[in-house]
Scaffold this motif. Sequence first.
Motif, PDB file in Angstrom:
ATOM      1  N   GLY A  77      41.456  -8.289  87.428  1.00  0.00           N
ATOM      2  CA  GLY A  77      41.479  -9.733  87.276  1.00  0.00           C
ATOM      3  C   GLY A  77      40.045 -10.214  87.166  1.00  0.00           C
ATOM      4  N   MET A  78      39.721 -10.990  86.127  1.00  0.00           N
ATOM      5  CA  MET A  78      38.322 -11.281  85.834  1.00  0.00           C
ATOM      6  C   MET A  78      38.075 -12.749  85.533  1.00  0.00           C
ATOM      7  SD  MET A  78      37.444  -8.130  83.279  1.00  0.00           S
ATOM      8  CE  MET A  78      36.412  -9.297  82.397  1.00  0.00           C
ATOM      9  N   GLY A  79      36.995 -13.266  86.084  1.00  0.00           N
ATOM     10  CA  GLY A  79      36.475 -14.548  85.658  1.00  0.00           C
ATOM     11  C   GLY A  79      35.619 -14.373  84.416  1.00  0.00           C
ATOM     12  N   ALA A  80      35.342 -15.483  83.732  1.00  0.00           N
ATOM     13  CA  ALA A  80      34.618 -15.416  82.460  1.00  0.00           C
ATOM     14  C   ALA A  80      33.166 -14.992  82.629  1.00  0.00           C
ATOM     15  CB  ALA A  80      34.685 -16.773  81.757  1.00  0.00           C
ATOM     16  N   HIS A  81      32.596 -15.186  83.819  1.00  0.00           N
ATOM     17  CA  HIS A  81      31.195 -14.822  84.029  1.00  0.00           C
ATOM     18  C   HIS A  81      30.964 -13.334  83.778  1.00  0.00           C
ATOM     19  CE1 HIS A  81      27.179 -15.662  85.541  1.00  0.00           C
ATOM     20  NE2 HIS A  81      27.260 -14.580  86.283  1.00  0.00           N
ATOM     21  N   VAL A  82      31.971 -12.535  84.043  1.00  0.00           N
ATOM     22  CA  VAL A  82      31.852 -11.092  83.819  1.00  0.00           C
ATOM     23  C   VAL A  82      31.600 -10.805  82.342  1.00  0.00           C
ATOM     24  CG1 VAL A  82      33.015  -8.877  84.126  1.00  0.00           C
ATOM     25  CG2 VAL A  82      33.431 -10.734  85.749  1.00  0.00           C
ATOM     26  N   ILE A  83      32.241 -11.578  81.478  1.00  0.00           N
ATOM     27  CA  ILE A  83      32.035 -11.435  80.038  1.00  0.00           C
ATOM     28  C   ILE A  83      30.661 -11.954  79.645  1.00  0.00           C
ATOM     29  CG2 ILE A  83      32.860 -12.180  77.761  1.00  0.00           C
ATOM     30  CD1 ILE A  83      35.676 -12.344  79.015  1.00  0.00           C
ATOM     31  N   ILE A 103      44.382  -6.207  82.056  1.00  0.00           N
ATOM     32  CA  ILE A 103      43.371  -7.191  82.421  1.00  0.00           C
ATOM     33  C   ILE A 103      44.025  -8.560  82.524  1.00  0.00           C
ATOM     34  CG2 ILE A 103      41.295  -8.420  81.631  1.00  0.00           C
ATOM     35  CD1 ILE A 103      40.365  -5.849  80.321  1.00  0.00           C
ATOM     36  N   ALA A 104      43.658  -9.312  83.552  1.00  0.00           N
ATOM     37  CA  ALA A 104      44.062 -10.714  83.687  1.00  0.00           C
ATOM     38  C   ALA A 104      42.810 -11.574  83.598  1.00  0.00           C
ATOM     39  CB  ALA A 104      44.770 -10.946  85.020  1.00  0.00           C
ATOM     40  N   LEU A 105      42.862 -12.625  82.767  1.00  0.00           N
ATOM     41  CA  LEU A 105      41.717 -13.510  82.563  1.00  0.00           C
ATOM     42  C   LEU A 105      42.090 -14.948  82.899  1.00  0.00           C
ATOM     43  CD1 LEU A 105      40.497 -12.288  79.036  1.00  0.00           C
ATOM     44  CD2 LEU A 105      39.427 -11.760  81.235  1.00  0.00           C
ATOM     45  N   ASN A 106      41.095 -15.758  83.192  1.00  0.00           N
ATOM     46  CA  ASN A 106      41.308 -17.192  83.209  1.00  0.00           C
ATOM     47  C   ASN A 106      41.110 -17.742  81.793  1.00  0.00           C
ATOM     48  OD1 ASN A 106      38.529 -17.190  82.854  1.00  0.00           O
ATOM     49  ND2 ASN A 106      38.064 -18.021  84.868  1.00  0.00           N
ATOM     50  N   GLY A 232      50.761   2.092  95.085  1.00  0.00           N
ATOM     51  CA  GLY A 232      49.910   3.258  94.875  1.00  0.00           C
ATOM     52  C   GLY A 232      48.754   3.014  93.934  1.00  0.00           C
ATOM     53  N   GLY A 233      48.655   1.810  93.382  1.00  0.00           N
ATOM     54  CA  GLY A 233      47.595   1.505  92.427  1.00  0.00           C
ATOM     55  C   GLY A 233      46.480   0.682  93.048  1.00  0.00           C
ATOM     56  N   ALA A 234      45.747  -0.033  92.193  1.00  0.00           N
ATOM     57  CA  ALA A 234      44.603  -0.816  92.658  1.00  0.00           C
ATOM     58  C   ALA A 234      44.502  -2.105  91.856  1.00  0.00           C
ATOM     59  CB  ALA A 234      43.309  -0.016  92.524  1.00  0.00           C
ATOM     60  N   TYR A 235      44.093  -3.164  92.553  1.00  0.00           N
ATOM     61  CA  TYR A 235      43.835  -4.447  91.900  1.00  0.00           C
ATOM     62  C   TYR A 235      42.436  -4.906  92.248  1.00  0.00           C
ATOM     63  CZ  TYR A 235      44.009  -9.312  90.498  1.00  0.00           C
ATOM     64  OH  TYR A 235      43.734 -10.515  89.901  1.00  0.00           O
ATOM     65  N   LEU A 236      41.624  -5.186  91.216  1.00  0.00           N
ATOM     66  CA  LEU A 236      40.254  -5.640  91.398  1.00  0.00           C
ATOM     67  C   LEU A 236      40.150  -7.089  90.927  1.00  0.00           C
ATOM     68  CD1 LEU A 236      40.157  -2.444  90.851  1.00  0.00           C
ATOM     69  CD2 LEU A 236      37.738  -2.824  90.352  1.00  0.00           C
ATOM     70  N   ASN A 237      39.652  -7.937  91.788  1.00  0.00           N
ATOM     71  CA  ASN A 237      39.334  -9.313  91.413  1.00  0.00           C
ATOM     72  C   ASN A 237      37.825  -9.392  91.230  1.00  0.00           C
ATOM     73  OD1 ASN A 237      40.123 -12.310  91.275  1.00  0.00           O
ATOM     74  ND2 ASN A 237      38.471 -12.297  92.790  1.00  0.00           N
ATOM     75  N   VAL A 238      37.396  -9.637  89.999  1.00  0.00           N
ATOM     76  CA  VAL A 238      35.966  -9.611  89.690  1.00  0.00           C
ATOM     77  C   VAL A 238      35.549 -10.990  89.182  1.00  0.00           C
ATOM     78  CG1 VAL A 238      34.132  -8.415  88.453  1.00  0.00           C
ATOM     79  CG2 VAL A 238      36.228  -7.185  89.021  1.00  0.00           C
ATOM     80  N   VAL A 247      46.787 -16.767  91.570  1.00  0.00           N
ATOM     81  CA  VAL A 247      47.797 -16.183  90.682  1.00  0.00           C
ATOM     82  C   VAL A 247      48.286 -14.849  91.247  1.00  0.00           C
ATOM     83  CG1 VAL A 247      48.162 -15.168  88.395  1.00  0.00           C
ATOM     84  CG2 VAL A 247      46.964 -17.360  88.612  1.00  0.00           C
ATOM     85  N   PHE A 248      47.350 -14.026  91.728  1.00  0.00           N
ATOM     86  CA  PHE A 248      47.729 -12.718  92.265  1.00  0.00           C
ATOM     87  C   PHE A 248      48.653 -12.867  93.474  1.00  0.00           C
ATOM     88  CE2 PHE A 248      46.744  -9.109  95.169  1.00  0.00           C
ATOM     89  CZ  PHE A 248      47.354  -8.113  94.428  1.00  0.00           C
ATOM     90  N   LEU A 249      48.339 -13.798  94.374  1.00  0.00           N
ATOM     91  CA  LEU A 249      49.159 -13.972  95.560  1.00  0.00           C
ATOM     92  C   LEU A 249      50.569 -14.441  95.199  1.00  0.00           C
ATOM     93  CD1 LEU A 249      48.567 -13.610  98.618  1.00  0.00           C
ATOM     94  CD2 LEU A 249      48.450 -16.099  98.755  1.00  0.00           C
ATOM     95  N   LYS A 250      50.658 -15.360  94.228  1.00  0.00           N
ATOM     96  CA  LYS A 250      51.976 -15.836  93.805  1.00  0.00           C
ATOM     97  C   LYS A 250      52.774 -14.716  93.142  1.00  0.00           C
ATOM     98  CE  LYS A 250      50.509 -19.889  95.097  1.00  0.00           C
ATOM     99  NZ  LYS A 250      49.054 -19.686  95.207  1.00  0.00           N
TER     100      LYS A 250
END
Length: 318
Positions: A77-83, A103-106, A232-238, A247-250
């Motif tokens: 999960g990524m904010g636009a600043h990463v781009i 990938i999840a974007l705003n 068993g996987g992973a979620y990264l909020n960046v 969004v992830f919590l919902k």
Amino acid sequence: MNARNVMPLDFSGLNTYSVHGRHSKVTVDDFARPVRPGMSVAELISGLPNQFAGVDFPEFIDRVMTSIKNERPVLFGMGAHVIKVGLNPILIDLMERGVISAIALNGAGIIHDTEIAMVGRTSEDVACVLGAGAFGAAKETGEVLNRAINQGAEEGIGLGEAVGNMLLRESFPFNEHSLLAQARRMNIPVTVHVAVGTDIIHIHPDANGAAIGQCSHHDFRVFCRLVSELEGGAYLNVGSAVLLPEVFLKALTVVRNLGHEVKRFTTANFDFIRAYRPATNVVHRPTLEGGKGFNFTGHHELMIPLLAAGLVDRLGDV
């Protein structure tokens, strides 16, 4: 009035103990090992001090590698600043290597990514144009993205897929640097989660609130499907301090409500500040039933390449 004469406290009767018998939280065994020319990424990481992030970062890499080895998803999960700080090539490489599953974007993410694809640059100087009311008024950005969204609504697809299709269809000169174009080429899901009114394309004449809402809600449902498979996987909020943690919590509560077993997984928040929602909605609350959450503070342009290097260095073990 004269000041009261206060005598210094006498310490001569203070009780002491021997440092040799005292428990200490840090020993020389926990110290970092010096870096040397030509050392591998794995050697660098294994030589970190055995304290705080020096413990957490290697463990997080181990957990992500276990997810990859077990063919479990790794979601970003990524904010636009990463781009905006230029990390697309590293993220595209991780997609190519099979590390990033989705990938999840705003909403801002598709704007900067599309401008990069179209003209190879993005991020206007807001202070210089806001006074004239010109902020966000780039003609092509608004037209191209709103046309893609409106067409996506007609086709009944999600916003991320619609923009990815548009980028490939238009064959923009810098598509090779676009997350959405390359993800679509690789058939990797990209979901886009929009808060109406937050993005510059919402002020353009072609903006259609119904289409934006339809496509973004479709993507939320796709994201829920991805989260339903996260055991068993992973979620990264960046780099998302508010929107994507919510969004992830919902999504997590939806899939648990529907009976999906999503309890034991790894989460991490990467950002250059520590904020309430990522710490609470990504790191702590979701892992109360199992798994583990991590919080890493630092600049994206340093931390994400380091993370990628640590993962790529280990891919040969999978």
